[in-house]
Scaffold this active site. Structure first.
Site, PDB file in Angstrom:
ATOM      1  N   CYS A  89     -24.195  38.019  61.086  1.00  0.00           N
ATOM      2  CA  CYS A  89     -23.773  39.285  61.690  1.00  0.00           C
ATOM      3  C   CYS A  89     -24.246  39.463  63.136  1.00  0.00           C
ATOM      4  O   CYS A  89     -23.760  40.351  63.829  1.00  0.00           O
ATOM      5  CB  CYS A  89     -24.236  40.460  60.833  1.00  0.00           C
ATOM      6  SG  CYS A  89     -23.513  40.467  59.177  1.00  0.00           S
ATOM      7  N   ASN A 107     -19.105  46.888  56.633  1.00  0.00           N
ATOM      8  CA  ASN A 107     -19.770  45.833  57.403  1.00  0.00           C
ATOM      9  C   ASN A 107     -18.761  44.709  57.637  1.00  0.00           C
ATOM     10  O   ASN A 107     -18.431  43.964  56.709  1.00  0.00           O
ATOM     11  CB  ASN A 107     -20.982  45.326  56.617  1.00  0.00           C
ATOM     12  CG  ASN A 107     -21.763  44.257  57.347  1.00  0.00           C
ATOM     13  OD1 ASN A 107     -21.303  43.680  58.326  1.00  0.00           O
ATOM     14  ND2 ASN A 107     -22.968  43.976  56.859  1.00  0.00           N
ATOM     15  N   HIS A 121     -25.007  46.860  65.038  1.00  0.00           N
ATOM     16  CA  HIS A 121     -24.271  46.225  63.955  1.00  0.00           C
ATOM     17  C   HIS A 121     -24.123  47.218  62.804  1.00  0.00           C
ATOM     18  O   HIS A 121     -25.097  47.866  62.390  1.00  0.00           O
ATOM     19  CB  HIS A 121     -25.006  44.975  63.476  1.00  0.00           C
ATOM     20  CG  HIS A 121     -24.499  44.470  62.168  1.00  0.00           C
ATOM     21  ND1 HIS A 121     -23.196  44.068  61.990  1.00  0.00           N
ATOM     22  CD2 HIS A 121     -25.109  44.322  60.964  1.00  0.00           C
ATOM     23  CE1 HIS A 121     -23.031  43.694  60.740  1.00  0.00           C
ATOM     24  NE2 HIS A 121     -24.169  43.841  60.093  1.00  0.00           N
TER      25      HIS A 121
END
Length: 326
Positions: A111, A282, A252
């Site tokens: 990520c 996500n 993020h």
């Protein structure tokens, strides 16, 4: 000349997967999902849509102006869900975009991958690539590696892609600070165990679900709350700025609760915060560019606006970039 983001774009597939559907898959209550994650829905790509196709759809609008595609000197793709083990998924994106014989490669920092890729592409442009532009894309199709019976992970992730075009900007603008951190001691916190050379995918491992994504959520949160502020502070110091000087922050989007926890830990007020986790979940390496693109569409970035991008990812990794918008 400094290097900065000159255009941004994003793409999410049309299929909305809400918490009712997640609850049926994972045999859990909708209320549990939203209370624990702050995520109401996420997007899934169709089975026959690859990561390279998601990436291409995000990047194509950035190349529409005459002469831009011919002036791209590098393509960096951040992904942890490649089309296939080799060659790099960037090769397929390069072909789809019609970019001729420019260096194209993948970066996998999970990520944090987009910010790793952004730092690499900036360095290439500053030192080795004389072209006008570089293309950096974050794209992931996590629906392809989800265990739909595992409520701790299937409730979080969605599919998508985000892209930026890097170009040369006047002094005082562009990327002014960056930090990359990796901690291999914590590598087991985020993982897909089988399918590589360490644990080849056998029928037994497939039956055991070792090809699915796994994550130790609480430990990942604790690691992120420790190291994302550290990476952000390092990038801010390089830029000669304080967090109070930053106009917009894009974390993020691990989940809504994590975003708010990071904001609280770093003293970032809600009006400076960009957020997409409630409706997109996500989206892994796509998370930061996709959130930046969506926030820009909602409230356009102004010239001179100071932006902090910061991420946590598997590895474990953390990354941060500070830039002044041009």
């Amino acid at each position: 000349m400094p290097i900065g983001i000159v255009s941004i774009g994003g793409y999410v597939p049309p299929l909305v997967v809400n918490n009712e559907q997640i609850g049926r898959w994972a045999v859990t209550e909708e209320g549990w999902i939203e209370s624990r994650t702050g995520i109401a829905e996420r997007r899934y790509a169709e089975e026959d849509v690859s990561t390279s196709e998601l990436a291409t759809r995000a990047a194509l609008p950035l190349l529409k102006n005459p002469g831009v595609a011919e002036s791209v000197g590098a393509l960096v793709l951040a992904t942890a869900t490649p089309d296939q083990p080799q060659p790099a998924t960037a090769s397929f994106v390069q072909r789809r975009l019609g970019l001729k014989q420019v260096p194209s490669f993948d970066v996998n920092a999970v990520c944090s991958g987009f910010l790793y890729g952004l730092t690499v592409a900036e360095a290439l442009m500053a030192t080795r690539v004389g072209a006008d532009y570089a293309l950096v894309i974050g794209a992931d199709k996590y629906s392809s590696i989800m265990d739909r019976a595992d409520r701790r992970t299937v409730s979080l992730f969605g599919d998508g892609a985000g892209a930026v075009l890097l170009g040369r900007v006047p002094e005082g603008y562009g990327i002014q600070g960056a930090s990359l951190i990796a901690d291999g001691e914590a590598a087991s916190l985020v993982r897909v165990e089988a399918g590589g050379t360490r644990r080849p995918l056998t029928a037994e491992r497939l039956q055991a679900g070792e090809h699915f994504f796994r994550m130790e959520g609480r430990a990942v949160r604790d690691w992120g709350l420790q190291f994302v502020p550290k990476a952000a502070q390092q990038a801010l110091e390089q830029a000669g700025m304080s967090i109070e000087a930053i106009d917009r922050v894009v974390f993020h989007q691990g989940n809504t609760r994590l975003v708010h926890s990071l904001a609280e830990a770093m003293g970032v007020e809600q009006d400076r915060l960009a957020i997409t986790a409630p409706t997109l979940g996500n989206t892994a390496a796509a998370s930061i560019p996709l959130t930046l693109a969506r926030d820009h569409a909602h409230r356009p970035l102004r010239r001179g606006e100071r932006v902090l991008l910061a991420a946590v990812g598997g590895g474990m990794t953390a990354a941060a970039t500070v830039l002044t918008w041009y």
